[in-house]
Write an enzyme that holds these catalytic residues in place. Structure first.
Site, PDB file in Angstrom:
ATOM      1  N   ARG A 108       0.873  -1.180   0.000  1.00 13.37           N
ATOM      2  CA  ARG A 108       0.000   0.000   0.000  1.00 13.37           C
ATOM      3  C   ARG A 108       0.902   1.219   0.000  1.00 13.37           C
ATOM      4  O   ARG A 108       1.696   1.415   0.921  1.00 13.37           O
ATOM      5  CB  ARG A 108      -0.905   0.016   1.232  1.00 13.37           C
ATOM      6  CG  ARG A 108      -1.491   1.387   1.491  1.00 13.37           C
ATOM      7  CD  ARG A 108      -2.574   1.399   2.521  1.00 13.37           C
ATOM      8  NE  ARG A 108      -3.757   0.716   2.040  1.00 13.37           N
ATOM      9  CZ  ARG A 108      -4.958   0.827   2.601  1.00 13.37           C
ATOM     10  NH1 ARG A 108      -5.122   1.578   3.666  1.00 13.37           N
ATOM     11  NH2 ARG A 108      -5.983   0.178   2.108  1.00 13.37           N
ATOM     12  N   HIS A 135      -7.470   0.522  -6.249  1.00 14.03           N
ATOM     13  CA  HIS A 135      -7.661  -0.312  -5.055  1.00 14.03           C
ATOM     14  C   HIS A 135      -8.317  -1.635  -5.490  1.00 14.03           C
ATOM     15  O   HIS A 135      -9.478  -1.900  -5.182  1.00 14.03           O
ATOM     16  CB  HIS A 135      -8.522   0.445  -4.029  1.00 14.03           C
ATOM     17  CG  HIS A 135      -8.415  -0.087  -2.635  1.00 14.03           C
ATOM     18  ND1 HIS A 135      -7.601  -1.144  -2.292  1.00 14.03           N
ATOM     19  CD2 HIS A 135      -9.032   0.304  -1.471  1.00 14.03           C
ATOM     20  CE1 HIS A 135      -7.725  -1.377  -0.993  1.00 14.03           C
ATOM     21  NE2 HIS A 135      -8.574  -0.515  -0.481  1.00 14.03           N
ATOM     22  N   GLN A 138     -10.043  -4.229  -2.945  1.00 10.12           N
ATOM     23  CA  GLN A 138     -11.321  -3.743  -2.434  1.00 10.12           C
ATOM     24  C   GLN A 138     -12.429  -4.013  -3.451  1.00 10.12           C
ATOM     25  O   GLN A 138     -13.506  -4.501  -3.102  1.00 10.12           O
ATOM     26  CB  GLN A 138     -11.223  -2.240  -2.140  1.00 10.12           C
ATOM     27  CG  GLN A 138     -12.518  -1.642  -1.641  1.00 10.12           C
ATOM     28  CD  GLN A 138     -12.893  -2.132  -0.249  1.00 10.12           C
ATOM     29  OE1 GLN A 138     -12.084  -2.077   0.659  1.00 10.12           O
ATOM     30  NE2 GLN A 138     -14.119  -2.612  -0.079  1.00 10.12           N
ATOM     31  N   ASP A 230     -17.334   7.032  -1.244  1.00  8.23           N
ATOM     32  CA  ASP A 230     -16.043   6.962  -0.557  1.00  8.23           C
ATOM     33  C   ASP A 230     -15.758   8.354   0.011  1.00  8.23           C
ATOM     34  O   ASP A 230     -16.442   9.328  -0.345  1.00  8.23           O
ATOM     35  CB  ASP A 230     -14.955   6.533  -1.578  1.00  8.23           C
ATOM     36  CG  ASP A 230     -13.573   6.347  -0.939  1.00  8.23           C
ATOM     37  OD1 ASP A 230     -13.494   6.201   0.304  1.00  8.23           O
ATOM     38  OD2 ASP A 230     -12.575   6.348  -1.683  1.00  8.23           O
ATOM     39  N   CYS A 270     -16.202   1.536   0.840  1.00 10.30           N
ATOM     40  CA  CYS A 270     -15.009   0.735   1.130  1.00 10.30           C
ATOM     41  C   CYS A 270     -14.581   0.863   2.588  1.00 10.30           C
ATOM     42  O   CYS A 270     -13.896  -0.019   3.113  1.00 10.30           O
ATOM     43  CB  CYS A 270     -13.867   1.146   0.198  1.00 10.30           C
ATOM     44  SG  CYS A 270     -13.495   2.914   0.277  1.00 10.30           S
ATOM     45  N   ARG A 298     -13.213  -8.825   2.264  1.00  9.03           N
ATOM     46  CA  ARG A 298     -11.793  -8.568   1.967  1.00  9.03           C
ATOM     47  C   ARG A 298     -10.971  -9.795   2.359  1.00  9.03           C
ATOM     48  O   ARG A 298     -10.067 -10.212   1.646  1.00  9.03           O
ATOM     49  CB  ARG A 298     -11.285  -7.335   2.743  1.00  9.03           C
ATOM     50  CG  ARG A 298     -11.874  -5.998   2.331  1.00  9.03           C
ATOM     51  CD  ARG A 298     -11.404  -5.555   0.975  1.00  9.03           C
ATOM     52  NE  ARG A 298      -9.955  -5.430   0.879  1.00  9.03           N
ATOM     53  CZ  ARG A 298      -9.230  -4.375   1.271  1.00  9.03           C
ATOM     54  NH1 ARG A 298      -9.839  -3.311   1.780  1.00  9.03           N
ATOM     55  NH2 ARG A 298      -7.916  -4.352   1.123  1.00  9.03           N
TER      56      ARG A 298
HETATM   57  N1  NVA Z   1     -10.024   6.731  -1.358  1.00 10.77           N
HETATM   58  C1  NVA Z   1      -9.622   6.291  -0.032  1.00 10.77           C
HETATM   59  C2  NVA Z   1      -9.824   4.807   0.103  1.00 10.77           C
HETATM   60  C3  NVA Z   1      -9.464   4.241   1.447  1.00 10.77           C
HETATM   61  C4  NVA Z   1      -9.666   2.756   1.527  1.00 10.77           C
HETATM   62  C5  NVA Z   1      -8.159   6.668   0.198  1.00 10.77           C
HETATM   63  O1  NVA Z   1      -7.338   6.459  -0.699  1.00 10.77           O
HETATM   64  O2  NVA Z   1      -7.842   7.166   1.288  1.00 10.77           O
HETATM   65  N1   CP Z   2     -11.034  -0.195   2.664  1.00 13.21           N
HETATM   66  C1   CP Z   2      -9.739  -0.218   3.078  1.00 13.21           C
HETATM   67  O1   CP Z   2      -8.807  -0.486   2.310  1.00 13.21           O
HETATM   68  O2   CP Z   2      -9.588   0.038   4.397  1.00 13.21           O
HETATM   69  P1   CP Z   2      -8.216   0.312   5.159  1.00 13.21           P
HETATM   70  O3   CP Z   2      -7.697   1.649   4.707  1.00 13.21           O
HETATM   71  O4   CP Z   2      -8.600   0.299   6.612  1.00 13.21           O
HETATM   72  O5   CP Z   2      -7.247  -0.792   4.817  1.00 13.21           O
END
Ligand code: NVA
Ligand code: CP
Length: 310
Positions: A108, A135, A138, A230, A270, A298
């Site tokens: 990540r 992502h 997800q 989101d 998500c 997940r």
């Molecule tokens: N769009 C959000 C998704 C988190 C799972 C982010 O990138 O922070």
């Molecule tokens: N939806 C998701 O990826 O959550 P986290 O940021 O908690 O991993």
């Protein structure tokens, strides 16, 4: 027909064929049942997954780590300060070194290009656990959740309301691959990337489904089977949060908006959610909401991905 996916990386949904997506779902279902019935399923005994996190996480961290344990392997967590990447070691060298120790890498991070490079230089599979652009894990869990709830994917309409961000991009790729109509509503200037919309339009030709990007949330949500949203400011955009709250206010998913969706629509997010901003409690906690099923899935879907590629 079984497809051999050993060694394959998952950088974005676009990397997967329709057959591979359904193979992941079949194994997800089987592994979910095994877990529920207490049947051992140690498909990755003795294997090690490295988990690189440059951003925070609840679901991704916990579901990958629990998932690899349940499969008989171990997970090694590397936080933002743990690797020499922090001191300038290149992604290329990191990929080559980690490939000598590990059986798979989940990452990540911010730059999507870093994940592309990691996958290119690693000789082990690399799984994208979120970048600024995508992502995929997800969205695979989301599509699996929709399949469980609606028994089909093809022919449904998904409305995504909010920022044209990583979630919007992966949903565009995923929905269009499986033959779902997708309507994305964003304020002007916050649309998803043109290249990704064009990929989705190209994907959608296979089943003849629809892909549209509109400005009106009402237009997107009209007759939708799934309403998805989101956060308005993603990780890394904290300094824009206040400005975005004003711009995105008309995009809040609330009872006034979801009344335009089908009666049996499902609400998805998500997570993490900023309740009172992109969604209100009356929707997030309503009987139509499946947000915690998505979060649970997940685990099952990522176990299937790991078991197939590692
Ligand atoms: N769009 C959000 C998704 C988190 C799972 C982010 O990138 O922070
Ligand atoms: N939806 C998701 O990826 O959550 P986290 O940021 O908690 O991993």
């Amino acid at each position: 027909m079984a497809i051999n996916m050993k060694g394959k990386s998952l950088v974005e949904i676009q990397d997967l064929s329709l057959e591979e997506i359904y193979q992941i779902f079949e194994l997800s279902s089987a592994l979910k049942l095994k877990l529920y019935s207490g049947e051992p399923h140690k498909l990755l005994e003795g294997k090690t997954l490295g988990m690189i996190f440059a951003k925070p996480s609840t679901r991704t961290r916990v579901s990958f780590e629990v998932g690899i344990y349940q499969l008989g392997g171990i997970g090694m967590y590397f936080g933002p300060n743990d690797l020499q990447l922090k001191r300038g070691e290149t992604i290329q060298d990191t990929a080559r070194v980690l490939s000598r120790y590990l059986d798979g890498i989940m990452i990540r991070t911010f730059s999507h290009q870093d994940v592309i490079d990691l996958a290119r230089f690693a000789s082990i599979p690399v799984i994208n656990g979120l970048t600024d652009l995508h992502h995929p894990c997800q969205v695979l869990a989301d599509l699996f959740t929709i399949l469980e709830k609606k028994r089909t994917l093809r022919g449904l309409k998904l409305a995504y309301v909010g920022d044209g961000n990583n979630m919007a991009h992966s949903l565009l790729q995923g929905a269009s691959k499986v033959g779902m109509d997708i309507s994305v509503a964003t304020p002007k200037g916050y649309e998803p990337l043109k290249d990704i919309v064009n990929q989705a339009i190209e994907n959608a030709k296979y089943f003849g489904s629809k892909v549209e990007v509109v400005e009106s949330p009402l237009e997107a949500v009209k007759d939708a089977d799934i309403v998805y949203t989101d956060v308005w400011a993603s990780m890394g955009q904290e300094s824009e949060a206040e400005e975005r709250k004003k711009i995105f206010a008309p995009y809040q998913v609330n009872p006034d908006l979801v009344k335009y969706a089908k009666d049996d629509y499902i609400f998805m997010h998500c997570l993490p959610a900023h309740r009172g901003e992109e969604v209100v409690d009356e929707v997030a906690d309503s009987p139509n909401s499946v947000i915690f099923d998505e979060a649970e899935n997940r685990l099952h879907v990522q176990k299937a991905i790991m078991a197939l590629v590692m």
